[in-house]
Scaffold this motif. Structure first.
Motif, PDB file in Angstrom:
ATOM      1  N   CYS A  84       0.854  -1.196   0.000  1.00 23.85           N
ATOM      2  CA  CYS A  84       0.000   0.000   0.000  1.00 23.85           C
ATOM      3  C   CYS A  84       0.890   1.245   0.000  1.00 23.85           C
ATOM      4  CB  CYS A  84      -0.903  -0.039   1.232  1.00 23.85           C
ATOM      5  SG  CYS A  84      -1.744   1.505   1.617  1.00 23.85           S
ATOM      6  N   LEU A  97       0.094   4.420   0.066  1.00 22.01           N
ATOM      7  CA  LEU A  97      -0.327   5.399   1.072  1.00 22.01           C
ATOM      8  C   LEU A  97       0.161   4.994   2.458  1.00 22.01           C
ATOM      9  CD1 LEU A  97      -3.983   6.311  -0.002  1.00 22.01           C
ATOM     10  CD2 LEU A  97      -1.902   7.678  -0.298  1.00 22.01           C
ATOM     11  N   GLU A 157     -11.603  -0.042   4.134  1.00 18.33           N
ATOM     12  CA  GLU A 157     -11.812   1.043   3.174  1.00 18.33           C
ATOM     13  C   GLU A 157     -11.113   2.333   3.562  1.00 18.33           C
ATOM     14  OE1 GLU A 157     -13.403   0.556   0.263  1.00 18.33           O
ATOM     15  OE2 GLU A 157     -13.613  -1.530   0.874  1.00 18.33           O
ATOM     16  N   GLN A 158     -10.422   2.340   4.693  1.00 23.14           N
ATOM     17  CA  GLN A 158      -9.816   3.578   5.184  1.00 23.14           C
ATOM     18  C   GLN A 158      -8.293   3.551   5.240  1.00 23.14           C
ATOM     19  OE1 GLN A 158     -11.593   4.170   9.025  1.00 23.14           O
ATOM     20  NE2 GLN A 158     -13.412   5.108   8.158  1.00 23.14           N
ATOM     21  N   TRP A 186      -6.181   7.496   5.517  1.00 24.55           N
ATOM     22  CA  TRP A 186      -5.685   7.784   4.171  1.00 24.55           C
ATOM     23  C   TRP A 186      -4.359   8.539   4.177  1.00 24.55           C
ATOM     24  CZ3 TRP A 186     -11.067   9.414   2.098  1.00 24.55           C
ATOM     25  CH2 TRP A 186     -11.840   8.261   1.854  1.00 24.55           C
ATOM     26  N   ARG A 187      -4.341   9.741   4.664  1.00 21.50           N
ATOM     27  CA  ARG A 187      -3.110  10.541   4.681  1.00 21.50           C
ATOM     28  C   ARG A 187      -2.817  11.002   6.109  1.00 21.50           C
ATOM     29  NH1 ARG A 187      -1.240  10.461  -0.393  1.00 21.50           N
ATOM     30  NH2 ARG A 187      -2.788  10.742  -2.015  1.00 21.50           N
TER      31      ARG A 187
END
Length: 92
Positions: A27, A29, A65-66, A80-81
């Motif tokens: 991933c 991110l 999903e996060q 996410w960020r």
């Protein structure tokens, strides 16, 4: 003695705080988040742990999903960020 003075007296040692990164291998991110988190926790002396949602069905169900998800002492801080300044402020 007001509530504010109680909070100041109860301030805990940074080493007692743990930032958790929940993500998964591959991933991009998650890799970006890890970089920011490691920089901040290293400078502040805060603990760090990482959890793989692919190894924990409950985490997968909650956060799939996060990801990446950042927790501070088990409470969700971000997803996410990771904003470096926001993380620093939360750990101050």
């Amino acid at each position: 003695m007001g509530a504010v003075s109680l909070l100041r007296r109860d301030k805990k040692n940074p080493a007692d705080t743990v930032v958790t990164l929940i993500g998964k291998p591959g991933c991009h991110l998650c890799e970006d988040a890890r970089e920011v988190i490691l920089k901040v926790v290293g400078e502040l002396g805060v603990g760090f742990e990482e959890k793989d949602i692919l190894q924990d069905a409950a985490l997968y169900e909650q956060y799939a999903e996060q990801i990446p998800v950042t927790l501070i002492d088990g409470r969700q801080h971000d997803f996410w960020r990771v904003d470096e300044q926001r993380l620093r402020k939360a750990l101050a």
